[in-house]
Design an enzyme around this catalytic site. Structure first.
Site, short mmCIF file in Angstrom:
data_model
loop_
_atom_site.label_atom_id
_atom_site.label_comp_id
_atom_site.label_asym_id
_atom_site.label_seq_id
_atom_site.Cartn_x
_atom_site.Cartn_y
_atom_site.Cartn_z
N TRP A 13 7.18 13.26 -0.92
CA TRP A 13 8.00 12.37 0.51
C TRP A 13 6.99 12.19 1.47
O TRP A 13 7.31 11.59 2.54
CB TRP A 13 9.20 13.33 0.74
N LYS A 14 5.68 12.81 1.20
CA LYS A 14 4.64 12.43 2.25
C LYS A 14 5.34 12.99 3.63
O LYS A 14 5.99 13.64 3.51
CB LYS A 14 4.15 10.95 2.47
N HIS A 96 -4.37 15.08 -3.23
CA HIS A 96 -3.98 13.67 -2.92
C HIS A 96 -5.01 12.87 -2.49
O HIS A 96 -5.68 13.29 -1.69
CB HIS A 96 -2.61 13.62 -2.28
N GLU A 171 -4.13 8.67 -10.18
CA GLU A 171 -3.32 7.66 -9.27
C GLU A 171 -4.70 6.85 -8.82
O GLU A 171 -5.11 7.37 -7.98
CB GLU A 171 -2.70 8.41 -8.09
N SER A 218 2.70 3.14 -6.90
CA SER A 218 3.82 2.18 -6.76
C SER A 218 4.84 2.43 -7.74
O SER A 218 5.31 1.25 -8.24
CB SER A 218 3.16 0.73 -6.49
N GLY A 239 5.85 8.03 -4.87
CA GLY A 239 5.76 8.25 -3.48
C GLY A 239 6.94 7.66 -2.64
O GLY A 239 7.89 8.11 -2.83
P1 PGA Z 1 3.36 5.46 -4.01
O1 PGA Z 1 2.62 6.72 -3.83
O2 PGA Z 1 4.29 5.48 -5.11
O3 PGA Z 1 4.13 4.92 -2.58
O4 PGA Z 1 2.44 4.36 -4.32
C1 PGA Z 1 2.35 7.27 -4.70
C2 PGA Z 1 1.54 8.57 -4.53
O5 PGA Z 1 0.94 8.52 -3.40
O6 PGA Z 1 1.58 9.43 -5.32
#
Ligand code: PGA
Length: 266
Positions: A13-14, A96, A171, A218, A239
């Protein structure tokens, strides 16, 4: 070997949600993603961990932290140690790319964080991936190999090995939050390289075949199929789409198809 690996969908969820609204979102995601055979993980901000843990207590969705400190304890104002996460989370994202970029986390520091995970019973999701310029220069594999080797080297310096329950998330940095995804075949090739490096550099048995490798960058309910079509890929680190209940429902539903196919082939 491939078929015995778990299928995992983790949501990062950042820096979104608050303690007041995170529990509800977690409950809604849990209810919308009840699919057999998929390991589900939600990684809220630190301050929402208690609310999310409580909200998910009666479900099989696991809770992860987004980070932990590289030292066990000490004079590190504002930081959170692995020990503090015990009882709040059972997983932890490590390395990350946003932390590598914004907090200048080095591969060596990330190695120490992996050790802190192991000491505290937190299952690490180690993130690796190249920048766009590195991919365009043909250096993607070399970059990811270097990231892994330096983190493993730091663990060795400390007399430790890789956590046995390690999960790796590939990633590509240029695919995170950009709406631009990698090709499934490129992600699969990178997953194979990651397992090779873990076997070569850390002695992971069976050529690393037991290590789950996720794709991140994404991922949406529309793009997940591209990656899960690859037997080398075992799920996704999500994300932006992980904050949307419908998106998570679609992603986990597709992951459930892979889980079912693997179970029937085993
Ligand atoms: P995102 O982020 O799906 O918004 O691109 C992926 C991540 O940071 O793990």
């Amino acid at each position: 070997m491939t078929l015995s690996r778990p299928v995992i969908v983790a949501g990062d969820w950042k820096m979104n949600t608050t303690p007041a609204d995170a529990g509800r979102l977690a409950t809604d995601i849990a209810a919308a993603t009840e699919v057999a055979g998929v390991t589900r993980i939600v990684c809220p901000p630190y301050v929402a961990l208690p609310a999310v843990r409580d909200a998910l207590a009666a479900t099989s969705v696991a809770v992860g932290a987004q980070n932990l400190h590289g030292e066990p304890a000490g004079a590190y104002t504002g930081e959170v140690s692995g020990q503090m996460l015990v009882g709040l989370a059972t997983w932890c994202i490590v390395g990350h790319s946003e932390r590598r970029r914004d907090q200048a986390e080095s591969d060596e520091l990330i190695g120490r964080k992996l050790l802190r995970c192991a000491e505290n019973g937190l299952r690490p999701i180690l993130c690796v991936g190249e920048q766009l310029a590195e991919r365009e220069a043909g250096l993607a594999e070399e970059t990811v190999r270097g990231q892994l080797e330096r983190s493993i080297g730091e663990l060795r310096r400390l007399g430790a090995g890789l956590p046995a329950d390690l999960v790796v998330a590939y990633e590509p940095v240029w695919a995170i939050g950009t709406g631009r995804t990698a090709w499934g075949s490129d992600a699969a090739a990178m997953a194979a390289l990651i397992r090779l490096v873990l076997a070569e550099s850390a002695g992971v048995p069976e050529d690393g075949a037991g290590v789950p490798v996720l794709y991140g960058g994404s991922v949406t309910s529309a793009s997940i199929a591209e990656f899960l079509a690859e037997p080398e890929i075992d799920g996704a680190l999500v994300g932006g789409a992980s904050l949307k209940v419908d998106e998570m429902a679609g992603i986990v539903a597709r992951a459930g198809m892979t889980a079912a196919a693997r179970a029937s082939a085993a």
